[in-house]
Design a protein around this motif. Structure first.
Motif, PDB file in Angstrom:
ATOM      1  N   LEU A  28     -39.297   7.713  15.421  1.00 22.97           N
ATOM      2  CA  LEU A  28     -40.501   6.661  15.337  1.00 22.97           C
ATOM      3  C   LEU A  28     -41.655   7.233  14.679  1.00 22.97           C
ATOM      4  O   LEU A  28     -42.339   6.449  13.718  1.00 22.97           O
ATOM      5  CB  LEU A  28     -40.782   6.228  16.603  1.00 22.97           C
ATOM      6  N   ILE A  29     -42.110   8.167  15.192  1.00 25.23           N
ATOM      7  CA  ILE A  29     -43.474   8.943  14.563  1.00 25.23           C
ATOM      8  C   ILE A  29     -43.169   9.225  13.120  1.00 25.23           C
ATOM      9  O   ILE A  29     -44.249   8.962  12.382  1.00 25.23           O
ATOM     10  CB  ILE A  29     -43.724  10.175  15.429  1.00 25.23           C
ATOM     11  N   GLY A  30     -41.980   9.786  13.015  1.00 23.83           N
ATOM     12  CA  GLY A  30     -41.839  10.230  11.386  1.00 23.83           C
ATOM     13  C   GLY A  30     -41.722   9.125  10.464  1.00 23.83           C
ATOM     14  O   GLY A  30     -42.263   8.936   9.443  1.00 23.83           O
ATOM     15  N   TYR A  31     -41.186   7.953  10.744  1.00 21.93           N
ATOM     16  CA  TYR A  31     -40.899   6.576  10.180  1.00 21.93           C
ATOM     17  C   TYR A  31     -42.651   6.111   9.729  1.00 21.93           C
ATOM     18  O   TYR A  31     -42.808   5.524   8.888  1.00 21.93           O
ATOM     19  CB  TYR A  31     -40.260   5.559  10.659  1.00 21.93           C
ATOM     20  N   ILE A  32     -43.420   5.980  10.989  1.00 21.69           N
ATOM     21  CA  ILE A  32     -44.592   5.497  10.758  1.00 21.69           C
ATOM     22  C   ILE A  32     -45.565   6.301   9.772  1.00 21.69           C
ATOM     23  O   ILE A  32     -46.231   5.839   8.973  1.00 21.69           O
ATOM     24  CB  ILE A  32     -45.133   5.245  12.308  1.00 21.69           C
ATOM     25  N   LEU A  33     -45.505   7.588  10.210  1.00 23.21           N
ATOM     26  CA  LEU A  33     -46.252   8.533   9.184  1.00 23.21           C
ATOM     27  C   LEU A  33     -45.689   8.496   7.723  1.00 23.21           C
ATOM     28  O   LEU A  33     -46.663   8.451   6.888  1.00 23.21           O
ATOM     29  CB  LEU A  33     -46.020  10.088   9.714  1.00 23.21           C
ATOM     30  N   ILE A  34     -44.492   8.523   7.563  1.00 26.33           N
ATOM     31  CA  ILE A  34     -44.105   8.588   6.140  1.00 26.33           C
ATOM     32  C   ILE A  34     -44.345   7.355   5.337  1.00 26.33           C
ATOM     33  O   ILE A  34     -44.878   7.433   4.201  1.00 26.33           O
ATOM     34  CB  ILE A  34     -42.592   8.799   6.136  1.00 26.33           C
ATOM     35  N   THR A  35     -44.285   5.981   6.098  1.00 27.26           N
ATOM     36  CA  THR A  35     -44.555   5.172   5.462  1.00 27.26           C
ATOM     37  C   THR A  35     -46.195   4.467   5.344  1.00 27.26           C
ATOM     38  O   THR A  35     -46.706   3.797   4.552  1.00 27.26           O
ATOM     39  CB  THR A  35     -43.995   3.758   6.294  1.00 27.26           C
ATOM     40  N   GLY A  36     -46.885   5.193   6.106  1.00 33.77           N
ATOM     41  CA  GLY A  36     -48.311   4.921   6.096  1.00 33.77           C
ATOM     42  C   GLY A  36     -49.350   6.058   5.538  1.00 33.77           C
ATOM     43  O   GLY A  36     -50.016   5.678   5.236  1.00 33.77           O
ATOM     44  N   SER A 266     -51.560   2.111  11.125  1.00 33.66           N
ATOM     45  CA  SER A 266     -50.498   2.672  12.268  1.00 33.66           C
ATOM     46  C   SER A 266     -50.442   4.204  12.155  1.00 33.66           C
ATOM     47  O   SER A 266     -50.556   4.833  13.257  1.00 33.66           O
ATOM     48  CB  SER A 266     -49.099   2.066  12.247  1.00 33.66           C
ATOM     49  N   ALA A 267     -50.386   4.517  10.982  1.00 30.76           N
ATOM     50  CA  ALA A 267     -50.417   6.139  10.827  1.00 30.76           C
ATOM     51  C   ALA A 267     -51.683   6.916  11.227  1.00 30.76           C
ATOM     52  O   ALA A 267     -51.700   7.834  12.069  1.00 30.76           O
ATOM     53  CB  ALA A 267     -49.970   6.743   9.302  1.00 30.76           C
ATOM     54  N   VAL A 268     -52.624   6.358  11.053  1.00 30.67           N
ATOM     55  CA  VAL A 268     -54.059   6.775  11.787  1.00 30.67           C
ATOM     56  C   VAL A 268     -54.132   6.853  13.342  1.00 30.67           C
ATOM     57  O   VAL A 268     -54.400   7.622  13.976  1.00 30.67           O
ATOM     58  CB  VAL A 268     -55.227   5.956  11.096  1.00 30.67           C
ATOM     59  N   LEU A 269     -53.559   5.568  13.753  1.00 29.55           N
ATOM     60  CA  LEU A 269     -53.595   5.440  15.415  1.00 29.55           C
ATOM     61  C   LEU A 269     -52.675   6.529  15.843  1.00 29.55           C
ATOM     62  O   LEU A 269     -53.142   7.211  16.943  1.00 29.55           O
ATOM     63  CB  LEU A 269     -53.006   3.880  15.523  1.00 29.55           C
ATOM     64  N   ILE A 270     -51.446   6.783  15.332  1.00 31.26           N
ATOM     65  CA  ILE A 270     -50.522   7.685  15.560  1.00 31.26           C
ATOM     66  C   ILE A 270     -51.143   9.088  15.640  1.00 31.26           C
ATOM     67  O   ILE A 270     -50.995   9.881  16.864  1.00 31.26           O
ATOM     68  CB  ILE A 270     -49.220   7.785  14.924  1.00 31.26           C
ATOM     69  N   ILE A 271     -51.898   9.321  14.594  1.00 24.44           N
ATOM     70  CA  ILE A 271     -52.323  10.966  14.442  1.00 24.44           C
ATOM     71  C   ILE A 271     -53.389  10.993  15.686  1.00 24.44           C
ATOM     72  O   ILE A 271     -53.498  12.219  16.292  1.00 24.44           O
ATOM     73  CB  ILE A 271     -52.842  10.882  13.129  1.00 24.44           C
ATOM     74  N   VAL A 272     -54.342  10.092  15.663  1.00 23.36           N
ATOM     75  CA  VAL A 272     -55.256  10.019  16.643  1.00 23.36           C
ATOM     76  C   VAL A 272     -54.705  10.331  18.323  1.00 23.36           C
ATOM     77  O   VAL A 272     -55.088  11.035  18.895  1.00 23.36           O
ATOM     78  CB  VAL A 272     -56.096   8.883  16.806  1.00 23.36           C
ATOM     79  N   ILE A 273     -53.683   9.600  18.547  1.00 26.69           N
ATOM     80  CA  ILE A 273     -53.019   9.751  19.999  1.00 26.69           C
ATOM     81  C   ILE A 273     -52.266  11.114  20.069  1.00 26.69           C
ATOM     82  O   ILE A 273     -52.253  11.705  21.070  1.00 26.69           O
ATOM     83  CB  ILE A 273     -52.105   8.368  19.900  1.00 26.69           C
ATOM     84  N   LEU A 274     -51.681  11.563  18.810  1.00 22.54           N
ATOM     85  CA  LEU A 274     -51.169  12.910  18.927  1.00 22.54           C
ATOM     86  C   LEU A 274     -52.053  13.899  19.183  1.00 22.54           C
ATOM     87  O   LEU A 274     -51.866  14.930  19.777  1.00 22.54           O
ATOM     88  CB  LEU A 274     -50.397  13.354  17.675  1.00 22.54           C
TER      89      LEU A 274
END
Length: 295
Positions: A28-36, A266-274
């Motif tokens: 999930l995380i990889g897909y969001i980061l790779i696409t975003g 979404s990629a930025v959001l995931i990075i901040v949450i991580l």
């Protein structure tokens, strides 16, 4: 031999199940980061929506998310701290304590959309706060309270009873023991709980759609007067957060580059949450080592 074989089989099954969970998370995380991530740039992060690619640019949404988070924590931490200390140190097994714990469990299980509708009816309409950062912060408080309260209670309960006895044996009152001995010992766990809860509410969207609003009005980052309508510090202005922005660009049907914007956001959001999650571990370990002298 059978017992050893069964142990190996059980261990293998457990490792396999854990690997599946980790694989799903990484996928999930990889897909969001790779696409975003390819669409994330300095301009995207630090320009306003209408100034970039017909709807890109998330500086306002990113700031609104952080501002809402800070205000919500300022409201919820003192309440959660008092509730956690009471449940861990003062509460006795009776109907009142049972009612409090049940209320916390019920509050933690409420869907965020229900809290959002409650905030809309009570805060926005009844108390006439309108769509505002303040209304959104109070709504987030209801989501944050059960998480923080349980985290603080568990952190305090994890402190050895010998610490309490040592404080009382030195002639300290019960409150002085809690304030000077128990809380500092439980501080790493408390800080970890606060940061983890911050990551949880940073990505919240449903509750904020009905309280903080979906608009992003023009505001000035040089206007420090919180009572001014154009000030970025004004808590009574509507505020579109990053999570709400992702939902909005995918549903309004008028943003031509919605896929690009939502993927990058979404990629930025995931990075901040991580960052919140890994930061919680790092800060908790650092504080623990500093308080205990462990290297």
């Amino acid at each position: 031999m059978n017992a050893r074989r069964n142990n190996k089989i059980a261990t293998g099954v457990i490792i396999g199940l854990v690997s599946i969970v980790v694989l799903i998370l990484l996928s999930l995380i990889g897909y969001i980061l790779i696409t975003g991530l390819p669409d994330v740039s300095f301009k995207f992060l630090f320009t306003e929506s209408k100034a970039f690619a017909a709807g890109g640019g998330i500086v306002n949404q990113l700031f609104n998310s952080l501002y809402l988070l800070v205000l919500s924590l300022l409201i919820s931490i003192p309440i959660s701290m008092g509730a956690g200390i009471y449940l861990a140190e003062y509460a006795k097994p009776n109907w009142l304590t049972s009612t409090i714990r049940t209320s916390i469990e019920v509050l933690s299980s409420l869907p965020s959309i229900v809290i959002g509708l409650f905030g809309y009816l009570v805060l926005v309409i009844k108390f006439q706060l309108d769509f505002s950062i303040l209304a959104g912060s109070i709504a987030l408080m209801f989501l944050n309270l059960p998480i923080l309260t349980r985290s603080i209670e568990d952190s305090i309960n994890s402190v050895s009873p010998l610490q309490r006895q040592a404080g009382l044996s030195l002639g300290l009152s019960r409150w002085e023991t809690i304030k000077g001995v128990i809380i500092p010992e439980a501080l790493p766990g408390i800080l970890t709980g606060i940061i983890l809860s911050a990551g949880r509410i940073f990505g919240e969207a449903a509750a904020l759609i009905y309280t903080a609003g979906q608009s992003a009005p023009t505001m000035s980052y040089t206007n420090f007067n919180p009572f001014s309508e154009t000030s970025f510090l004004n808590p009574m202005r509507p505020a579109e957060t990053l999570a709400v922005h992702i939902w909005k660009v995918n549903t309004d049907g008028i943003t031509p580059d919605a896929d690009i914007i939502s993927s990058a956001s979404s990629a930025v959001l995931i990075i901040v949450i991580l960052i919140f999650n890994f930061g919680a571990r790092y800060i908790g370990n650092r504080v623990y080592k500093k308080l205990t002298g462990d290297k």
